[in-house]
Motif scaffolding. Structure first.
Motif, short mmCIF file in Angstrom:
data_model
loop_
_atom_site.label_atom_id
_atom_site.label_comp_id
_atom_site.label_asym_id
_atom_site.label_seq_id
_atom_site.Cartn_x
_atom_site.Cartn_y
_atom_site.Cartn_z
N PRO A 19 0.80 -1.23 0.00
CA PRO A 19 0.00 0.00 0.00
C PRO A 19 0.83 1.27 0.00
N ASP A 20 1.99 1.25 0.64
CA ASP A 20 2.75 2.50 0.78
C ASP A 20 3.83 2.69 -0.27
N ALA A 21 3.99 1.70 -1.14
CA ALA A 21 4.97 1.88 -2.23
C ALA A 21 4.43 2.91 -3.22
N VAL A 22 5.33 3.62 -3.89
CA VAL A 22 4.90 4.66 -4.83
C VAL A 22 4.55 4.03 -6.19
N ALA A 23 3.32 4.23 -6.61
CA ALA A 23 2.88 3.68 -7.90
C ALA A 23 3.15 4.66 -9.04
N ILE A 24 2.85 5.96 -8.81
CA ILE A 24 2.93 6.94 -9.91
C ILE A 24 3.61 8.21 -9.44
N LEU A 25 4.55 8.69 -10.25
CA LEU A 25 5.15 10.01 -10.03
C LEU A 25 4.78 10.86 -11.25
N CYS A 26 4.16 12.00 -10.97
CA CYS A 26 3.65 12.84 -12.06
C CYS A 26 3.91 14.29 -11.67
N GLY A 27 4.88 14.93 -12.29
CA GLY A 27 5.24 16.28 -11.89
C GLY A 27 5.65 16.28 -10.42
N GLU A 28 5.02 17.13 -9.63
CA GLU A 28 5.36 17.19 -8.20
C GLU A 28 4.49 16.25 -7.38
N ARG A 29 3.59 15.53 -8.04
CA ARG A 29 2.66 14.67 -7.30
C ARG A 29 3.12 13.22 -7.28
N SER A 30 2.82 12.56 -6.17
CA SER A 30 3.07 11.11 -6.17
C SER A 30 1.85 10.40 -5.58
N PHE A 31 1.62 9.20 -6.04
CA PHE A 31 0.49 8.38 -5.57
C PHE A 31 1.04 7.06 -5.07
#
Ligand code: OOB
Length: 534
Positions: A38-50
């Motif tokens: 759950p806490d691994a980063v799936a998406i990095l987009c500009g300054e945002r991460s999910f």
């Protein structure tokens, strides 16, 4: 349910029995990630991460709200988003509720979007206010006037009640269970590069697509440590599934989004986020190599997949030496079949072939014009059937008669040969298509649009060699009066087509050469261009 040509039962049974079709909906991709890391980063987009948890929760929230608005299984959606995290969130939301999208390219304009809308009759439109196409309401109204769209959501729509951003961020975290989607049904439509007048759609099922992603992951060694740069259009089959973003999500890795493949932008993203893997078309590899020759290779990049268009051996050899990473060649198609060179292949295979199919049950035959297999080592047409190669374009019975034989083999229009060690080499093309740096142009589509100008009489679009893009396009035009190229360019722009489809050159001629049977002799036109550019 959405109609499509299914695999005959004996094939479907076989593919299930062999474990290819696992009965897993594509929505499992983000759901599994949220459960397992759950806490691994799936998406990095500009300054945002999910993180995976945020990714899946956001998708669930949108899915629940779309379901509450009455959307569900059997419905379709027209989606046009740039390379942003929302593209994947929307995709997963639609997979959860069984709505099948067409993911149009961001460069597509009125002609392409209208053609897709006419074919699928979408109930949902998701687009971007920042795309000039939707800057005002006129085209949106035209789409709505077709009578099927019940809900439109727009990215970058400020505070309006149809702003996609607020649909994603407002409201409780919904964990409601959605009715399971039958996995042997259409999950979404891929776009065909095409060779006919109207862009065609390729129904892809959950079962077949999930298999192509899982198998690609194994072949490409995708893991939780993989950080993939998505710099080509996100909806393209290469970046979706070969192994693409879906492969990376399935493995628990990270997708890093880039707006385009420009090397200065991409090298900065690679350095900033420790990107390990990228997927490019050959034209972009040329640009990356140039920059790396000046400033050195991007340090963390370990693995480059190259496909989509013909890749020269000279450039291929520069991938390890100049870009400092391992090369994997990919020869794939949105219709299904994907070939890879393997990670343990000798250099010779990696630099000079386009690899071999994913699956032991991909049946590839190489045949002559009469459909007879050619002798080993000889070039012929590629025909294929298998566990993730479609069985028919959506609502296109005539094209399907031409593209398939009686045994269900799909003819891709590529000329290939099989090398002694069993790999494929792409040596040419039979289909009337131009491959402009990996972006496909169906000649007939552009010819039809040019003929809608009142003063064109005959038109033929042909490709010519270009050092950077591989190929560019030239329109030969017989006009009823004196004309300038700019007039025809304006005509095409006025009709609204993707920029990459605008002919690079126009040639006004008195007549077009004909073959013995009276068809336009495009071979002759290509020769004319070759001698003119030599
Ligand atoms: C990929 O998919 P599409 O649907 O945009 O285009 C397919 C066509 C092929 O039929 C072939 O003509 C050409 O693109 N192509 C190549 C190639 N890879 C694709 N021609 C020469 N060498 C190659 N390596 O382009 C696509 C889909 C999935 C993965 C990779 C590419």
């Amino acid at each position: 349910m959405i109609e499509f040509t299914p695999w005959p039962k004996c094939f479907a049974d076989l593919y299930r029995q062999r474990g290819y079709w696992a009965g897993r909906p594509l929505s499992a991709v983000s759901e599994q990630g949220a459960r397992e890391h759950p806490d691994a980063v799936a998406i990095l987009c500009g300054e945002r991460s999910f993180t995976y948890k945020q990714f899946d929760q956001t998708a669930s929230r949108l899915a629940a709200r779309l379901a509450a608005a009455g959307l569900g299984q059997g419905d379709t959606a027209l989606v046009q988003l740039p390379n942003v995290a929302e593209f994947y969130v929307v995709f997963m939301a639609l997979m959860k509720i069984g709505v099948a999208p067409v993911n149009a390219l961001y460069s597509h304009r009125q002609t392409e979007l209208s053609a897709y809308a006419d074919q699928i009759g979408p109930r949902l439109l998701i687009a971007d206010r920042a795309n000039s196409l939707f800057a005002d309401e006129s085209f949106h109204k035209q789409l709505i006037a077709k009578g099927t769209i019940q809900l439109s959501l727009m990215l970058n729509d400020g505070n309006s009640d149809r702003d996609l951003g607020s649909w994603l961020s407002d409201g409780p975290n919904l964990t409601c269970a959605f009715a399971p989607t039958p996995t042997d049904q259409v999950a979404f439509f891929q776009l065909s590069g095409g060779s006919t007048g109207t862009p065609k759609l390729i129904p892809r099922t959950h079962d077949d697509y999930d298999y192509s992603v899982r198998a690609s992951n194994e072949i490409c060694g995708v893991s939780a440590a993989t950080r993939l740069l998505v710099a080509l259009p996100a909806p393209h089959n290469f970046l979706m599934s070969s192994p693409g973003a879906l492969g990376v999500f399935l493995a628990g890795g990270t997708v890093v989004l880039a707006p385009n493949p420009q090397p200065n932008i991409c090298f900065a993203l690679i350095a900033r986020h420790g990107v390990t893997m990228a997927a490019l078309v050959p034209a972009a590899v040329g640009l990356w190599v140039q920059l790396a020759e000046e400033q050195g290779p991007p340090a963390s990049l370990a693995h480059l997949l190259v496909g989509g268009a013909s890749f020269s051996e000279t450039l291929a050899r520069k991938v390890p030496t100049v870009l400092g990473c391992r090369l994997q060649q990919v020869f794939g198609m949105a219709e299904g079949l994907v070939n890879y060179t393997r990670l343990d292949d000798p250099d010779e295979v990696v630099f000079t072939t386009q690899g071999r199919p994913i699956s032991p049950d991909d049946e590839v035959k190489i045949v002559d014009e009469t459909g007879k297999p050619v002798p080993a080592g000889m070039p012929g047409q590629l025909a294929v059937r298998g566990p993730y190669t479609f069985r028919g374009y959506y609502r296109a019975p005539e094209q399907n008669c031409q593209a398939f034989d009686a045994e269900g083999f799909y003819y891709s229009g590529d000329l290939v040969m099989r090398t002694a060690c069993g790999n494929l080499r792409v040596v040419g093309r039979l289909k009337d298509q131009i491959n402009r740096g990996g972006e496909k142009i169906a000649s007939e589509e552009i010819e039809h649009l040019l003929l809608r100008h009142p003063d064109t009489r005959q038109v033929a679009l042909v490709g010519y060699a270009d050092e950077n893009l591989g190929e560019k396009s030239c329109a030969f035009v017989v006009a009823g009066r004196e004309m300038r190229a700019s007039e025809l360019r304006r005509h095409l722009i006025g009709l609204g087509i993707a920029d990459y489809k605008l002919p690079d050159r126009f040639r006004f001629v008195d007549r077009l050469p004909l073959t013995a049977v009276g068809k336009t002799d495009k071979r002759q036109l290509r020769i004319t261009l070759q001698t003119a550019t030599a």
